[in-house]
Design a protein around this motif. Structure first.
Motif, PDB file in Angstrom:
ATOM      1  N   LEU A  10       0.833  -1.205   0.000  1.00  0.00           N
ATOM      2  CA  LEU A  10       0.000   0.000   0.000  1.00  0.00           C
ATOM      3  C   LEU A  10       0.865   1.251   0.000  1.00  0.00           C
ATOM      4  O   LEU A  10       1.825   1.348   0.755  1.00  0.00           O
ATOM      5  CB  LEU A  10      -0.905   0.041   1.235  1.00  0.00           C
ATOM      6  CG  LEU A  10      -2.046  -0.943   1.330  1.00  0.00           C
ATOM      7  CD1 LEU A  10      -2.778  -0.768   2.652  1.00  0.00           C
ATOM      8  CD2 LEU A  10      -3.018  -0.768   0.179  1.00  0.00           C
ATOM      9  N   LEU A  37      -8.147   4.087   0.787  1.00  0.00           N
ATOM     10  CA  LEU A  37      -8.673   3.668  -0.533  1.00  0.00           C
ATOM     11  C   LEU A  37      -7.730   3.934  -1.697  1.00  0.00           C
ATOM     12  O   LEU A  37      -7.552   3.041  -2.542  1.00  0.00           O
ATOM     13  CB  LEU A  37     -10.036   4.290  -0.793  1.00  0.00           C
ATOM     14  CG  LEU A  37     -11.231   3.575  -0.172  1.00  0.00           C
ATOM     15  CD1 LEU A  37     -12.519   4.232  -0.606  1.00  0.00           C
ATOM     16  CD2 LEU A  37     -11.240   2.100  -0.482  1.00  0.00           C
ATOM     17  N   PRO A  38      -7.112   5.112  -1.796  1.00  0.00           N
ATOM     18  CA  PRO A  38      -6.193   5.311  -2.933  1.00  0.00           C
ATOM     19  C   PRO A  38      -5.044   4.303  -2.944  1.00  0.00           C
ATOM     20  O   PRO A  38      -4.607   3.876  -4.012  1.00  0.00           O
ATOM     21  CB  PRO A  38      -5.664   6.734  -2.735  1.00  0.00           C
ATOM     22  CG  PRO A  38      -6.722   7.417  -1.930  1.00  0.00           C
ATOM     23  CD  PRO A  38      -7.282   6.349  -1.030  1.00  0.00           C
ATOM     24  N   LEU A  81      -5.231   1.234  -1.975  1.00  0.00           N
ATOM     25  CA  LEU A  81      -5.760  -0.063  -2.410  1.00  0.00           C
ATOM     26  C   LEU A  81      -5.947  -0.136  -3.914  1.00  0.00           C
ATOM     27  O   LEU A  81      -5.910  -1.225  -4.497  1.00  0.00           O
ATOM     28  CB  LEU A  81      -7.109  -0.329  -1.726  1.00  0.00           C
ATOM     29  CG  LEU A  81      -7.079  -0.571  -0.214  1.00  0.00           C
ATOM     30  CD1 LEU A  81      -8.495  -0.669   0.332  1.00  0.00           C
ATOM     31  CD2 LEU A  81      -6.284  -1.818   0.102  1.00  0.00           C
ATOM     32  N   ALA A  82      -6.151   1.013  -4.557  1.00  0.00           N
ATOM     33  CA  ALA A  82      -6.395   1.041  -6.000  1.00  0.00           C
ATOM     34  C   ALA A  82      -5.134   0.803  -6.821  1.00  0.00           C
ATOM     35  O   ALA A  82      -5.209   0.521  -7.990  1.00  0.00           O
ATOM     36  CB  ALA A  82      -7.017   2.378  -6.386  1.00  0.00           C
ATOM     37  N   LYS A  83      -3.983   0.904  -6.186  1.00  0.00           N
ATOM     38  CA  LYS A  83      -2.726   0.765  -6.960  1.00  0.00           C
ATOM     39  C   LYS A  83      -2.245  -0.642  -7.005  1.00  0.00           C
ATOM     40  O   LYS A  83      -2.452  -1.505  -6.296  1.00  0.00           O
ATOM     41  CB  LYS A  83      -1.664   1.667  -6.353  1.00  0.00           C
ATOM     42  CG  LYS A  83      -2.055   3.115  -6.525  1.00  0.00           C
ATOM     43  CD  LYS A  83      -1.018   4.009  -5.907  1.00  0.00           C
ATOM     44  CE  LYS A  83      -1.486   5.445  -6.086  1.00  0.00           C
ATOM     45  NZ  LYS A  83      -0.558   6.390  -5.661  1.00  0.00           N
TER      46      LYS A  83
END
Length: 133
Positions: free
Chosen positions: A45, A128-129, A131-133
């Motif tokens: 993360l 959240l950002p 987790l998106a990567k």
């Protein structure tokens, strides 16, 4: 079965106590989570330490507003207690709802609820950002 004002007061007292307890646990949990993420950030993360610190500050503010609510509540009840002791029949008609401490108690109760929601939103925004990567 008819409901009296005493019934509603009892329910409000119980519910506000439960809400305050839950908010305290939530804030403490957020602090523990943020501490863990700052001390040992997951390699998978990409988290912003600044945003996590803002979230921690929000969680601490929840606890501070909780403290303020109970501190001004104590002062309000203490003032009313002194008035009762001075009264000839040792009773007064009720709490002075115009008293600063009485009103501040309600303001701090709702402020800590809003701060808890902002803390949750900040936590989501911090995680959240990553987790998106």
């Amino acid at each position: 079965m008819p409901v009296t004002t005493q019934d509603t007061h009892a329910q409000l007292d119980w519910l506000s106590d439960r809400i305050s307890t839950q908010v305290r646990w939530f804030a403490a949990g957020v602090l523990a989570l943020v501490w863990g993420l700052l001390v040992t950030p997951p390699a998978s993360l990409k988290l912003s330490p600044r945003i996590l610190l803002v979230v921690a500050l929000l969680a601490v503010s929840v606890l501070f507003f909780d403290f303020l609510q109970y501190a001004v509540g104590y002062l309000s009840v203490q003032r009313t207690h002194r008035e009762i002791l001075k009264a000839p029949e040792h009773s007064v008609s009720g709490f002075d709802t115009t008293d600063f401490c009485y009103r501040a108690r309600r303001v701090f109760f709702w402020t800590k609820q809003v701060m808890a929601v902002l803390t949750f939103a900040g936590l989501i925004a911090a995680i959240l950002p990553g987790l998106a990567k």
